[in-house]
Design a protein around this motif. Structure first.
Motif, PDB file in Angstrom:
ATOM      1  N   THR A 192       0.834  -1.203   0.000  1.00 21.71           N
ATOM      2  CA  THR A 192       0.000   0.000   0.000  1.00 21.71           C
ATOM      3  C   THR A 192       0.865   1.246   0.000  1.00 21.71           C
ATOM      4  N   ARG A 193       0.242   2.349  -0.378  1.00 20.60           N
ATOM      5  CA  ARG A 193       0.881   3.658  -0.342  1.00 20.60           C
ATOM      6  C   ARG A 193      -0.188   4.697  -0.040  1.00 20.60           C
ATOM      7  N   GLU A 194       0.244   5.961   0.182  1.00 25.55           N
ATOM      8  CA  GLU A 194      -0.700   7.027   0.461  1.00 25.55           C
ATOM      9  C   GLU A 194      -1.537   7.338  -0.773  1.00 25.55           C
ATOM     10  N   TYR A 195      -2.776   7.766  -0.523  1.00 31.64           N
ATOM     11  CA  TYR A 195      -3.684   8.128  -1.608  1.00 31.64           C
ATOM     12  C   TYR A 195      -3.178   9.377  -2.322  1.00 31.64           C
ATOM     13  N   ARG A 196      -3.269   9.364  -3.655  1.00 34.05           N
ATOM     14  CA  ARG A 196      -2.909  10.518  -4.472  1.00 34.05           C
ATOM     15  C   ARG A 196      -4.090  10.914  -5.336  1.00 34.05           C
ATOM     16  N   ASP A 197      -4.147  12.203  -5.690  1.00 32.83           N
ATOM     17  CA  ASP A 197      -5.230  12.672  -6.553  1.00 32.83           C
ATOM     18  C   ASP A 197      -5.245  11.871  -7.843  1.00 32.83           C
ATOM     19  N   GLY A 198      -6.428  11.392  -8.206  1.00 32.18           N
ATOM     20  CA  GLY A 198      -6.569  10.601  -9.420  1.00 32.18           C
ATOM     21  C   GLY A 198      -6.604   9.112  -9.184  1.00 32.18           C
ATOM     22  N   VAL A 204      -8.762   1.769  -2.727  1.00 33.09           N
ATOM     23  CA  VAL A 204      -8.583   2.120  -1.315  1.00 33.09           C
ATOM     24  C   VAL A 204      -8.575   0.849  -0.467  1.00 33.09           C
ATOM     25  N   HIS A 205      -7.556   0.699   0.366  1.00 38.04           N
ATOM     26  CA  HIS A 205      -7.438  -0.459   1.264  1.00 38.04           C
ATOM     27  C   HIS A 205      -7.998  -0.017   2.616  1.00 38.04           C
ATOM     28  N   TRP A 206      -9.251  -0.404   2.892  1.00 37.41           N
ATOM     29  CA  TRP A 206      -9.968   0.136   4.052  1.00 37.41           C
ATOM     30  C   TRP A 206      -9.340  -0.298   5.367  1.00 37.41           C
ATOM     31  N   ARG A 207      -8.815  -1.521   5.419  1.00 46.82           N
ATOM     32  CA  ARG A 207      -8.236  -2.004   6.678  1.00 46.82           C
ATOM     33  C   ARG A 207      -6.992  -1.195   7.041  1.00 46.82           C
ATOM     34  N   VAL A 208      -6.108  -0.970   6.065  1.00 47.09           N
ATOM     35  CA  VAL A 208      -4.897  -0.187   6.315  1.00 47.09           C
ATOM     36  C   VAL A 208      -5.248   1.277   6.550  1.00 47.09           C
ATOM     37  N   THR A 209      -6.278   1.779   5.849  1.00 42.33           N
ATOM     38  CA  THR A 209      -6.724   3.160   6.050  1.00 42.33           C
ATOM     39  C   THR A 209      -7.141   3.387   7.488  1.00 42.33           C
ATOM     40  N   ALA A 210      -7.894   2.430   8.049  1.00 41.61           N
ATOM     41  CA  ALA A 210      -8.340   2.568   9.439  1.00 41.61           C
ATOM     42  C   ALA A 210      -7.161   2.549  10.406  1.00 41.61           C
ATOM     43  N   GLY A 213      -5.160   6.014   9.743  1.00 38.36           N
ATOM     44  CA  GLY A 213      -5.890   7.252   9.918  1.00 38.36           C
ATOM     45  C   GLY A 213      -5.919   8.143   8.699  1.00 38.36           C
ATOM     46  N   GLU A 214      -5.448   7.639   7.539  1.00 40.86           N
ATOM     47  CA  GLU A 214      -5.492   8.377   6.287  1.00 40.86           C
ATOM     48  C   GLU A 214      -5.692   7.391   5.150  1.00 40.86           C
ATOM     49  N   LEU A 215      -6.209   7.905   4.019  1.00 42.53           N
ATOM     50  CA  LEU A 215      -6.497   7.027   2.895  1.00 42.53           C
ATOM     51  C   LEU A 215      -5.229   6.357   2.372  1.00 42.53           C
ATOM     52  N   MET A 216      -5.261   5.029   2.242  1.00 39.21           N
ATOM     53  CA  MET A 216      -4.167   4.245   1.689  1.00 39.21           C
ATOM     54  C   MET A 216      -4.732   3.414   0.542  1.00 39.21           C
ATOM     55  N   VAL A 217      -3.946   3.279  -0.530  1.00 42.50           N
ATOM     56  CA  VAL A 217      -4.385   2.509  -1.689  1.00 42.50           C
ATOM     57  C   VAL A 217      -3.445   1.342  -1.903  1.00 42.50           C
ATOM     58  N   ARG A 218      -3.973   0.275  -2.482  1.00 43.12           N
ATOM     59  CA  ARG A 218      -3.185  -0.911  -2.747  1.00 43.12           C
ATOM     60  C   ARG A 218      -2.525  -0.782  -4.116  1.00 43.12           C
ATOM     61  N   GLN A 219      -1.342  -1.379  -4.243  1.00 46.09           N
ATOM     62  CA  GLN A 219      -0.586  -1.268  -5.477  1.00 46.09           C
ATOM     63  C   GLN A 219      -0.579  -2.562  -6.283  1.00 46.09           C
ATOM     64  N   ASP A 220      -1.185  -3.621  -5.749  1.00 43.97           N
ATOM     65  CA  ASP A 220      -1.244  -4.865  -6.504  1.00 43.97           C
ATOM     66  C   ASP A 220      -2.683  -5.326  -6.601  1.00 43.97           C
ATOM     67  N   PRO A 291     -15.426   1.006  -5.041  1.00 45.09           N
ATOM     68  CA  PRO A 291     -14.396   0.734  -4.025  1.00 45.09           C
ATOM     69  C   PRO A 291     -14.230  -0.754  -3.785  1.00 45.09           C
ATOM     70  N   LEU A 292     -13.121  -1.109  -3.152  1.00 48.21           N
ATOM     71  CA  LEU A 292     -12.870  -2.482  -2.723  1.00 48.21           C
ATOM     72  C   LEU A 292     -13.398  -2.669  -1.303  1.00 48.21           C
ATOM     73  N   ALA A 293     -14.096  -3.758  -1.083  1.00 49.05           N
ATOM     74  CA  ALA A 293     -14.552  -4.095   0.265  1.00 49.05           C
ATOM     75  C   ALA A 293     -13.443  -4.835   0.984  1.00 49.05           C
ATOM     76  N   ASP A 294     -12.337  -4.129   1.239  1.00 46.05           N
ATOM     77  CA  ASP A 294     -11.128  -4.744   1.781  1.00 46.05           C
ATOM     78  C   ASP A 294     -11.162  -4.680   3.300  1.00 46.05           C
ATOM     79  N   ALA A 295     -11.415  -5.806   3.942  1.00 46.49           N
ATOM     80  CA  ALA A 295     -11.535  -5.835   5.400  1.00 46.49           C
ATOM     81  C   ALA A 295     -11.282  -7.255   5.883  1.00 46.49           C
ATOM     82  N   PRO A 296     -10.968  -7.425   7.172  1.00 47.65           N
ATOM     83  CA  PRO A 296     -10.795  -8.781   7.704  1.00 47.65           C
ATOM     84  C   PRO A 296     -12.042  -9.622   7.479  1.00 47.65           C
TER      85      PRO A 296
END
Length: 422
Positions: A192-198, A204-210, A213-220, A291-296
């Motif tokens: 994952t990495r930090e969210y960027r415009d576009g 969005v990886h919701w588990r890592v975001t939680a 505390g900031e939006l994180m996106v998955r790269q794979d 969005p991705l329903a990415d959660a445990p």
């Protein structure tokens, strides 16, 4: 802005009346009482206005990705400066708020924590918050409501029920279906990495975001297995019980369409559990970047499908659905209510000869045995589909059982899916 409460208005009116009465009956002692009563709400407004809260609000949601009707635990941390007050928080359920409760004094060195639960009423991307702080004077003559403006966005997915084995057979490929352990490992091997415009919202990886505390996106992307196709009719004209007049919040929907979404979610989970990668197709265009329903508890293969279903909407068709190529080795599960002729042709064309294809027809309440529904079911049955007619009040697992209890899958279809030569 501070405003008087009902009690404050009554005090002001009573004070004014007492002052007038004091002049009429010439009783000076009543004048003092009237002045005090009339001035009390003004003093209360000054007191309430003198201590505006200056706070920062952070929310922790558990689970991060919610399910319709299942409880969500919310912990709200309030930091900054605020006097003891009442709090109310807006939440996406009826009647639309959590609270009221008591917010203790908040100091820079002593933040306050509030905990409550809410039950999401509808699927989609919903907002939790903002927190409203209601300050009153000691006599409750004036009140000021401070909107903290901070909100948290949560993805709410449809309910998923376990379905019994069949009628879709086990997949078989050279590599073999992915095991549950391999799917769990795929969930963890995410960069994952930090969210960027576009960036697409679906990444969005919701588990890592939680956790951060900031939006994180998955790269794979999750690995795919043998393919299956899940078809949902989303044409607005195909659902007779849709609510069109805006009597409910959100986009148009109704019992039959929501049942179709729940059935699609349970079917997708069933296919993923059996080792299939699910290709969701709809008869009308949907959100381009769901969005991705990415959660445990949600596998990497199921996350994108649940994210799409969470935002699925019934919209008016604009022409004929785009054609799709039929594949002999790809099983089909279709859900519809009263599809239009162009949609029927589109669905029928997706089944290759010998392929397992099932259709669940959800008719408006009491119409499952209507002549047009029987005729539609017969048309698909003659085309080699397995069909079950259900009412929207029937649980999806019971509807699936009804499908299993019907005609078995064609033998040649099972042979093709197992890699044999028909």
């Amino acid at each position: 802005m501070p405003r008087p409460t009902l009690r404050g208005v009554i005090f002001a009116l009573a004070g004014t009346a007492i002052i007038a009465l004091a002049y009429v009956v010439e009783r000076p002692e009543l004048l003092a009482v009237g002045v005090v009563a009339a001035a009390a709400p003004i003093v209360a407004l000054v007191v309430v206005a003198s201590g505006r809260p200056r706070v920062r609000v952070h929310r922790h949601l558990d689970p991060v990705v919610a399910t319709v009707g299942e409880p969500v635990s919310v912990t709200v941390t309030v930091a900054g400066r605020a006097r003891a007050a009442e709090w109310v928080e807006r939440v996406p359920m009826r009647p639309g708020f959590a609270g009221p409760g008591r917010l203790p004094d908040v100091r820079r060195t002593r933040p306050a924590r509030l905990t409550y639960r809410y039950w999401p009423a509808e699927r989609g991307l919903v907002s939790v918050g903002p927190l409203l702080i209601e300050e009153r004077d000691p006599f409750a003559l004036a009140v000021r409501v401070t909107d903290t403006a901070a909100e948290a966005t949560q993805l709410v997915v449809p309910e998923v029920l376990p379905l019994a084995a069949g009628p879709v057979p086990e997949p078989s490929t050279e590599a073999g279906p992915r095991s549950s352990r391999s799917r769990e490992r795929a969930d963890d091997d995410v960069v994952t990495r930090e969210y960027r415009d576009g960036d697409a919202l679906r990444r969005v990886h919701w588990r890592v975001t939680a956790r951060h505390g900031e939006l994180m996106v998955r790269q794979d992307e999750p690995q795919a297995g043998p393919h299956s196709r899940l078809i949902v009719d989303t044409d607005l004209a195909g659902y007779a019980d849709i609510e069109r007049r805006g009597l409910r919040p959100g986009p148009p929907s109704g019992p039959s369409f929501e049942w179709a979404v729940r059935m699609a979610a349970s079917s997708a989970a069933h296919l993923v559990e059996r080792g299939y990668a699910v290709d969701l197709r709809t008869s009308t265009p949907q959100a381009p970047q769901p969005p991705l329903a990415d959660a445990p508890g949600i596998s990497a293969a199921l996350a994108p499908v649940l994210g799409e279903l969470a935002l699925l909407r019934s919209v008016a068709a604009d022409g004929t659905p785009p054609p799709l190529e039929a594949h002999p080795s790809v099983p089909l599960i279709a859900i519809a209510s009263a599809p239009q002729p162009s949609t029927i042709d589109w669905m029928l064309a997706q089944r290759a000869p010998g392929t397992v294809a099932v259709l669940l027809l959800v008719a408006p309440h009491g119409a499952a045995d209507a002549p047009e529904v029987l005729a539609l079911a017969d048309e698909f049955t003659r085309a080699g589909w397995q069909v079950a007619r259900v009412d929207p009040n029937v649980p999806v697992d019971a509807a699936w059982r009804r499908l299993i209890d019907g005609q078995p899958a064609p033998a040649e279809a099972t042979a093709i899916l197992r890699g044999a030569t028909p």
